[in-house]
Design a protein around this motif. Structure first.
Motif, PDB file in Angstrom:
ATOM      1  N   THR A  17      51.187  25.792  41.553  1.00 34.63           N
ATOM      2  CA  THR A  17      51.773  24.471  41.346  1.00 34.63           C
ATOM      3  C   THR A  17      53.079  24.227  42.101  1.00 34.63           C
ATOM      4  OG1 THR A  17      52.765  25.390  39.343  1.00 34.63           O
ATOM      5  CG2 THR A  17      50.718  24.153  39.090  1.00 34.63           C
ATOM      6  N   ALA A  18      53.669  25.274  42.679  1.00 34.86           N
ATOM      7  CA  ALA A  18      54.935  25.107  43.404  1.00 34.86           C
ATOM      8  C   ALA A  18      55.130  26.312  44.315  1.00 34.86           C
ATOM      9  CB  ALA A  18      56.110  24.998  42.432  1.00 34.86           C
ATOM     10  N   ARG A 257      51.829  12.690  41.154  1.00 29.53           N
ATOM     11  CA  ARG A 257      52.359  13.772  40.336  1.00 29.53           C
ATOM     12  C   ARG A 257      51.225  14.604  39.742  1.00 29.53           C
ATOM     13  NH1 ARG A 257      55.698  12.661  34.835  1.00 29.53           N
ATOM     14  NH2 ARG A 257      55.818  14.796  34.072  1.00 29.53           N
ATOM     15  N   ARG A 258      50.165  13.906  39.268  1.00 29.46           N
ATOM     16  CA  ARG A 258      49.034  14.640  38.703  1.00 29.46           C
ATOM     17  C   ARG A 258      48.320  15.463  39.770  1.00 29.46           C
ATOM     18  NH1 ARG A 258      48.230   9.718  35.761  1.00 29.46           N
ATOM     19  NH2 ARG A 258      46.696   9.020  37.295  1.00 29.46           N
ATOM     20  N   LEU A 259      48.318  14.946  41.009  1.00 31.10           N
ATOM     21  CA  LEU A 259      47.640  15.669  42.087  1.00 31.10           C
ATOM     22  C   LEU A 259      48.536  16.710  42.742  1.00 31.10           C
ATOM     23  CD1 LEU A 259      45.797  12.690  43.821  1.00 31.10           C
ATOM     24  CD2 LEU A 259      44.780  14.463  42.397  1.00 31.10           C
ATOM     25  N   ALA A 260      49.822  16.740  42.332  1.00 27.18           N
ATOM     26  CA  ALA A 260      50.764  17.650  42.989  1.00 27.18           C
ATOM     27  C   ALA A 260      50.377  19.105  42.808  1.00 27.18           C
ATOM     28  CB  ALA A 260      52.177  17.420  42.459  1.00 27.18           C
ATOM     29  N   VAL A 261      49.668  19.381  41.714  1.00 29.76           N
ATOM     30  CA  VAL A 261      49.284  20.779  41.494  1.00 29.76           C
ATOM     31  C   VAL A 261      48.295  21.264  42.540  1.00 29.76           C
ATOM     32  CG1 VAL A 261      49.648  20.639  39.011  1.00 29.76           C
ATOM     33  CG2 VAL A 261      47.420  20.083  39.935  1.00 29.76           C
ATOM     34  N   GLU A 262      47.701  20.303  43.297  1.00 29.94           N
ATOM     35  CA  GLU A 262      46.738  20.700  44.306  1.00 29.94           C
ATOM     36  C   GLU A 262      47.385  20.967  45.662  1.00 29.94           C
ATOM     37  OE1 GLU A 262      43.234  17.893  42.368  1.00 29.94           O
ATOM     38  OE2 GLU A 262      43.603  17.877  44.502  1.00 29.94           O
ATOM     39  N   VAL A 263      48.691  20.650  45.778  1.00 30.61           N
ATOM     40  CA  VAL A 263      49.373  20.860  47.043  1.00 30.61           C
ATOM     41  C   VAL A 263      49.681  22.343  47.208  1.00 30.61           C
ATOM     42  CG1 VAL A 263      51.431  20.338  48.390  1.00 30.61           C
ATOM     43  CG2 VAL A 263      50.374  18.572  46.995  1.00 30.61           C
ATOM     44  N   GLY A 264      49.269  22.912  48.286  1.00 31.32           N
ATOM     45  CA  GLY A 264      49.559  24.302  48.581  1.00 31.32           C
ATOM     46  C   GLY A 264      48.556  25.281  48.027  1.00 31.32           C
ATOM     47  N   TRP A 265      47.462  24.806  47.359  1.00 34.40           N
ATOM     48  CA  TRP A 265      46.478  25.758  46.866  1.00 34.40           C
ATOM     49  C   TRP A 265      45.081  25.205  47.055  1.00 34.40           C
ATOM     50  CZ3 TRP A 265      43.114  24.760  42.768  1.00 34.40           C
ATOM     51  CH2 TRP A 265      43.393  23.611  42.021  1.00 34.40           C
ATOM     52  N   ARG A 266      44.155  26.076  47.123  1.00 35.01           N
ATOM     53  CA  ARG A 266      42.747  25.722  47.267  1.00 35.01           C
ATOM     54  C   ARG A 266      41.923  26.622  46.357  1.00 35.01           C
ATOM     55  NH1 ARG A 266      42.423  25.986  53.861  1.00 35.01           N
ATOM     56  NH2 ARG A 266      44.010  24.433  54.306  1.00 35.01           N
ATOM     57  N   ARG A 267      40.929  26.050  45.739  1.00 29.08           N
ATOM     58  CA  ARG A 267      40.056  26.859  44.905  1.00 29.08           C
ATOM     59  C   ARG A 267      39.036  27.578  45.789  1.00 29.08           C
ATOM     60  NH1 ARG A 267      40.642  26.890  39.801  1.00 29.08           N
ATOM     61  NH2 ARG A 267      41.742  25.213  38.725  1.00 29.08           N
ATOM     62  N   ALA A 268      38.822  28.834  45.464  1.00 26.15           N
ATOM     63  CA  ALA A 268      37.819  29.625  46.164  1.00 26.15           C
ATOM     64  C   ALA A 268      37.121  30.472  45.114  1.00 26.15           C
ATOM     65  CB  ALA A 268      38.458  30.522  47.224  1.00 26.15           C
ATOM     66  N   GLY A 269      35.917  30.096  44.723  1.00 30.62           N
ATOM     67  CA  GLY A 269      35.255  30.778  43.628  1.00 30.62           C
ATOM     68  C   GLY A 269      35.924  30.401  42.331  1.00 30.62           C
ATOM     69  N   GLY A 270      36.379  31.403  41.560  1.00 30.75           N
ATOM     70  CA  GLY A 270      37.019  31.127  40.280  1.00 30.75           C
ATOM     71  C   GLY A 270      38.524  31.145  40.354  1.00 30.75           C
ATOM     72  N   GLY A 271      39.106  31.399  41.523  1.00 34.45           N
ATOM     73  CA  GLY A 271      40.550  31.548  41.609  1.00 34.45           C
ATOM     74  C   GLY A 271      41.188  30.502  42.477  1.00 34.45           C
ATOM     75  N   ALA A 272      42.459  30.696  42.742  1.00 28.52           N
ATOM     76  CA  ALA A 272      43.200  29.774  43.589  1.00 28.52           C
ATOM     77  C   ALA A 272      44.224  30.564  44.350  1.00 28.52           C
ATOM     78  CB  ALA A 272      43.880  28.698  42.741  1.00 28.52           C
TER      79      ALA A 272
END
Length: 285
Positions: A17-18, A257-272
């Motif tokens: 998230t950051a 703000r709600r989408l901010a948690v997606e900045v800098g990460w990508r889901r791959a399988g079950g993790g991030a």
């Protein structure tokens, strides 16, 4: 220096998230990340190694920040490295960025901590030395100090936080005390910064109310407000339209703000994971 890599994936068990790079490079180029699992992680991206996992928040970590480069310890030792994190649990934590130990826990916000920024400022926050201490320092024969070094030693380290409670707070991260509460926003304070403008030092806060507020470090009073709503000073239809534009802007900000948690990460399988990319030809970050 980070060289020989064009891409690195730093895995997280949940949404990252950051993230923030350390300014002080004496301890290698470190990257801090906050995660939805409540942990702060410190990485060496060049080796893809997680050197610290700091599990200290009872909820998602929403922001992380490093202390400025060149920060000296009180005892005149090697450069000090501090890391701060803010969470949905309304708590701010300050860590020793070298050994990963928690140094301070700061409470006071009535809402989630959304943003953090370190800075060093001069008086009135700087504590003046006592006459006895000044005389003792004068009696010791020391080489002359450069102006920049003198300024760093006289400066006070501050940590500013923005929160969903519509306020920003100014903290002493070394003692944990709150020095000031900055008010005026009518919605969450989503960003904070400290800067030097026109020879004076200022705090800057950005809010989901569509405004940016500038506060003096001397008086802690708001000295300027920048309205991002696009409204004018008229009345009637123009005012209604401006109000509608402001409300639409606030809705967009909330979605961001709600989408901010997606900045800098990508889901791959079950993790991030945090994906760090840099150009190897640049020789580093």
């Amino acid at each position: 220096m980070l060289s020989g890599y064009s891409h690195a994936v730093l895995p997280h068990p949940d949404a990252a998230t950051a993230c923030a790079w350390a300014h002080e490079t004496s301890y290698d180029n470190q990257l801090a990340s906050g995660c939805r699992d409540g942990a702060v992680r410190v990485w060496l991206p060049s080796s893809r190694q997680c050197v610290h996992t700091l599990r200290s928040h009872a909820g998602p970590v929403l922001c992380v920040a490093w202390s400025p480069a060149g920060l000296r310890a009180y005892n005149g030792g090697p450069p000090q490295l501090l890391l701060a994190s803010g969470g949905a649990d309304k708590v701010i934590r300050v860590y020793d960025g070298v050994n990963g130990c928690t140094e301070r826990e700061m409470k006071g916000h009535a809402g989630p901590v959304l943003s953090l920024a370190f800075s060093q400022v001069l008086s009135p926050f700087a504590s003046s030395s006592t006459p006895a201490a000044a005389a003792a320092a004068a009696s010791r024969k020391q080489p002359p100090k450069q102006p920049q070094q003198q300024q760093q030693e006289q400066a006070t380290l501050l940590l500013v936080s923005g929160s969903g409670d519509k306020t920003a707070r100014v903290h002493d991260p070394r003692s944990g005390s709150c020095l000031a509460v900055l008010k005026g926003h009518t919605d969450a304070v989503s960003s904070v910064a400290l800067s030097v403008a026109d020879g004076g030092q200022v705090f800057v806060t950005g809010g989901l109310d569509g405004s940016i507020r500038v506060f003096s470090t001397k008086t802690r009073a708001c000295i300027a407000t920048l309205d991002c709503g696009g409204g004018g000073g008229g009345s009637g239809g123009g005012a209604v339209e401006a109000k509608g534009q402001l409300q639409a802007g606030r809705q967009r900000a909330r979605r961001q703000r709600r989408l901010a948690v997606e900045v800098g990460w990508r889901r791959a399988g079950g993790g991030a994971g945090v994906h760090c990319g840099w150009a190897g030809a640049c020789g580093g970050v």
